[in-house]
Design an enzyme around this catalytic site. Structure first.
Site, PDB file in Angstrom:
ATOM      1  N   HIS A  27       9.271 -10.815  10.421  1.00  0.00           N
ATOM      2  CA  HIS A  27       8.563  -9.459  10.644  1.00  0.00           C
ATOM      3  C   HIS A  27       7.962  -9.852   8.865  1.00  0.00           C
ATOM      4  O   HIS A  27       7.190  -8.992   8.720  1.00  0.00           O
ATOM      5  CB  HIS A  27      10.660  -8.917   9.507  1.00  0.00           C
ATOM      6  CG  HIS A  27      10.462  -7.840   9.109  1.00  0.00           C
ATOM      7  ND1 HIS A  27      10.685  -6.501   9.532  1.00  0.00           N
ATOM      8  CD2 HIS A  27      10.403  -7.349   7.992  1.00  0.00           C
ATOM      9  CE1 HIS A  27      10.498  -5.901   8.729  1.00  0.00           C
ATOM     10  NE2 HIS A  27      10.580  -5.936   7.819  1.00  0.00           N
ATOM     11  N   GLU A  28       9.019 -10.844   8.156  1.00  0.00           N
ATOM     12  CA  GLU A  28       8.209 -11.202   6.874  1.00  0.00           C
ATOM     13  C   GLU A  28       6.715 -11.202   7.118  1.00  0.00           C
ATOM     14  O   GLU A  28       6.077 -11.032   6.677  1.00  0.00           O
ATOM     15  CB  GLU A  28       8.731 -11.603   5.712  1.00  0.00           C
ATOM     16  CG  GLU A  28      10.168 -11.420   5.518  1.00  0.00           C
ATOM     17  CD  GLU A  28      10.200  -9.726   5.247  1.00  0.00           C
ATOM     18  OE1 GLU A  28       9.013  -9.633   4.321  1.00  0.00           O
ATOM     19  OE2 GLU A  28      11.166  -8.793   5.760  1.00  0.00           O
TER      20      GLU A  28
ATOM     21  N   HIS B   4       4.095  -8.592   7.452  1.00  0.00           N
ATOM     22  CA  HIS B   4       3.979  -8.549   6.442  1.00  0.00           C
ATOM     23  C   HIS B   4       2.980  -8.965   5.693  1.00  0.00           C
ATOM     24  O   HIS B   4       1.947  -8.287   5.554  1.00  0.00           O
ATOM     25  CB  HIS B   4       5.010  -7.744   5.498  1.00  0.00           C
ATOM     26  CG  HIS B   4       6.368  -6.843   5.799  1.00  0.00           C
ATOM     27  ND1 HIS B   4       5.454  -5.137   5.690  1.00  0.00           N
ATOM     28  CD2 HIS B   4       7.179  -6.750   5.833  1.00  0.00           C
ATOM     29  CE1 HIS B   4       6.610  -4.473   5.779  1.00  0.00           C
ATOM     30  NE2 HIS B   4       7.996  -5.383   5.879  1.00  0.00           N
TER      31      HIS B   4
ATOM     32  N   GLU C 106       5.070  -1.215   7.388  1.00  0.00           N
ATOM     33  CA  GLU C 106       6.430  -1.491   8.314  1.00  0.00           C
ATOM     34  C   GLU C 106       6.237  -1.347   9.687  1.00  0.00           C
ATOM     35  O   GLU C 106       6.674  -2.237  10.597  1.00  0.00           O
ATOM     36  CB  GLU C 106       7.702  -0.579   7.526  1.00  0.00           C
ATOM     37  CG  GLU C 106       8.739  -0.677   8.484  1.00  0.00           C
ATOM     38  CD  GLU C 106       9.906  -2.329   7.401  1.00  0.00           C
ATOM     39  OE1 GLU C 106       8.565  -2.418   6.755  1.00  0.00           O
ATOM     40  OE2 GLU C 106      10.317  -2.595   8.312  1.00  0.00           O
TER      41      GLU C 106
HETATM   42 ZN    ZN Z   1       9.549  -4.986   6.748  1.00  0.00          ZN
END
Ligand code: ZN
Length: 517
Positions: free
Chosen positions: A281-282, A285, A311
């Site tokens: 997830h990170e 980003h 996101e």
């Molecule tokens: Zn996030």
């Protein structure tokens, strides 16, 4: 940025000068912001506890310098010169997008009086501290006075920013995180989504089978988990020459610019998927940040569009990639190599199933893909009511718990696992939550477009080929910075407006077979 347009003979010398001065000033503001961001990363990862008080003073000074730079009247003058040159403001040019976004930033900064900015910063810093204590003690009454202050201050903030015609206070705040987002537009997407998710959840619960959760309950050494997480995010394309991975209590992605991205993750001994999911997830980003153009660092064209689009990138790598059969086909031998005997008893089906367990619960950050958005909807409805004054903060726990029962069928046992679980409101962030669900919907729509554009995309994942997807995201989304607003970007990339259609098709197509539903 295309300097060809900038130096075209159509823009006057005065405009070119104003533009250069404006961008130099903006880049300096970006330097100040970048320093603050690195200090923020440091506070969460490296700083000894003794540094807290002085770090607060460092942040306050940077915030004041940043606000003074952002509201400098010369910015208004430079903007006006550029805006007055019709040839320079040619529709669709990179420069006109810079001016449009810089005007937006200037307007936001100047509408907020310094007294309100300072008071909000002070109250939310204390409120976060009180929130952490109240959460620990599961004592809403302790946090309530702070929530009341923050609600009042944010209602003032909304009034200063300006409530759009026909809109409501929530809209003014949400626009800061997601340009042009309104409560009405969010409701239009959320209401049908909620009904369809309820149907899906009911069907899954009544399904004829259930994937095994055993892998998620198998202890693995943290050192090995870290090595594994690093290997995976490097393979999907996170550039460790231009970024770092460290650990923190709450995973996040920060850093100061595209060539220095700082992301964090966390590990629990019992569940590799927790760390793997949050690291991917990170990294999503982080790869967005690394994909922003270096030539535009510190300016709108070198900055992410919105929290929702940000996101979408994290969700896409975490879910569409990280919870797919193709990904696990590639991942399985690496996992077994890293963890040895402890991992050998799991088949590919076990691993894929364990990554896709659906189980309604109380905690948003632990939620699976099918229930996650219900958590977001509860918060959206409540913060909207808090902002328009129709919900008294003292009634928050009751309204929270009632919705959890209704949407997820769970009885919230205490406020720690209820309305005190998230940090956002204590930070004074109202209007932020829906960006999580908007990002989730964008991720599915973007992924569909990527599949159409790249033949054999998912088959490639099984062989460790993730670069075609990252290249496509770089080209279609990252490299534009804030050139297009979220809705326009979505239409350009996917050919249609945001809807929940792709997401529901993706979710249903994956989960129904796993649950025999
Ligand atoms: Zn996030």
């Amino acid at each position: 940025m295309t300097h060809a347009t900038l130096h075209s003979s159509t823009a006057s010398t005065a405009t070119r000068e104003a533009y250069e001065l404006l961008l130099t000033h903006t880049r300096e503001g970006g330097l100040v912001g970048g320093v603050g961001s690195i200090l923020g990363w440091d506070q969460e990862t490296m700083m000894p506890p003794g540094g807290v008080d002085y770090r607060g003073k460092q942040f306050a000074l940077l915030a004041r310098i940043g606000h003074q730079m952002a509201t400098n009247p010369r910015v208004d003058g430079w903007l006006a010169v550029c805006e007055g040159d019709r040839a320079f403001m040619e529709a669709g040019s990179a420069e006109s997008a810079q001016i449009r976004e810089l005007r937006r930033d200037f307007t936001h900064a100047t509408r907020l009086p310094e007294t309100l900015v300072t008071e909000l910063a002070e109250v939310s810093s204390k409120a976060q501290h009180e929130w952490a204590l109240a959460r620990k003690a599961s004592d809403f009454a302790r946090f309530r006075p702070w929530l009341e202050k923050l609600v009042t201050l944010n209602r003032s903030k909304a009034a200063c920013l300006g409530i759009p015609a026909g809109g409501e206070p929530w809209d003014a705040l949400a626009d800061l995180y997601e340009p042009e987002c309104t409560a009405a537009s969010v409701t239009q997407v959320f209401v049908p989504l909620r009904e369809q998710l309820r149907t899906l959840l009911r069907d899954l619960a009544a399904g004829s089978k259930k994937p095994s959760n055993r892998f998620n309950e198998t202890a693995m050494p943290i050192d090995a988990q870290m090595a594994f997480a690093r290997k995976v995010v490097q393979a999907i394309g996170f550039d460790f020459q231009r970024g770092r991975l460290d650990t923190s209590t709450h995973p996040f992605c920060g850093g100061s610019h595209c060539n220095d991205v700082r992301m964090t993750t966390r590990f629990t001994e019992t569940c590799v998927n927790d760390a793997l999911g949050s690291t991917m997830h990170e990294a999503g980003h982080g790869m967005y940040e690394q994909g922003l153009p270096a030539s535009a660092i510190g300016t709108p064209l070198g900055t992410a569009v919105s929290l929702g689009i940000h996101e979408s990138q994290s969700r896409l790598w975490e879910n569409q990639v990280g919870r797919s059969m193709a990904f696990w086909t590639w991942c399985e031998p690496h996992l077994k190599n890293t963890f040895g005997a402890a991992a050998h008893s799991f088949t590919l089906e076990d691993l894929y199933g364990a990554a896709n367990i659906v189980e309604p619960g109380f905690i948003r950050v632990d939620a699976d893909e099918a229930t996650y958005n219900m958590h977001v909807m509860v918060r959206f409805e409540l913060e909207r009511l808090l902002m328009d004054g129709s919900l008294d903060p003292c009634d928050l726990p009751r309204e929270w718990n009632r919705r959890y029962q209704e949407y997820l069928g769970v009885t919230v046992p205490d406020d720690r696992r209820g309305c005190l679980q998230d940090v956002h409101w204590s930070m004074g962030a109202f209007g932020y939550f829906p960006t999580y669900t908007l990002g989730t919907l964008y991720s599915a729509q973007f992924f569909d477009a990527a599949k159409r554009a790249i033949p054999g995309l998912e088959e490639g994942f099984a062989k460790g080929e993730f670069k075609p997807l990252l290249d496509w995201l770089n080209r279609e989304i990252h490299t534009h910075g804030r050139r297009y607003r979220p809705a326009e970007l979505c239409e350009r990339v996917t050919g249609s407006r945001l809807s929940s259609e792709c997401y529901l098709r993706y979710l249903s197509g994956k989960l129904r077979p796993l649950y025999g539903a």
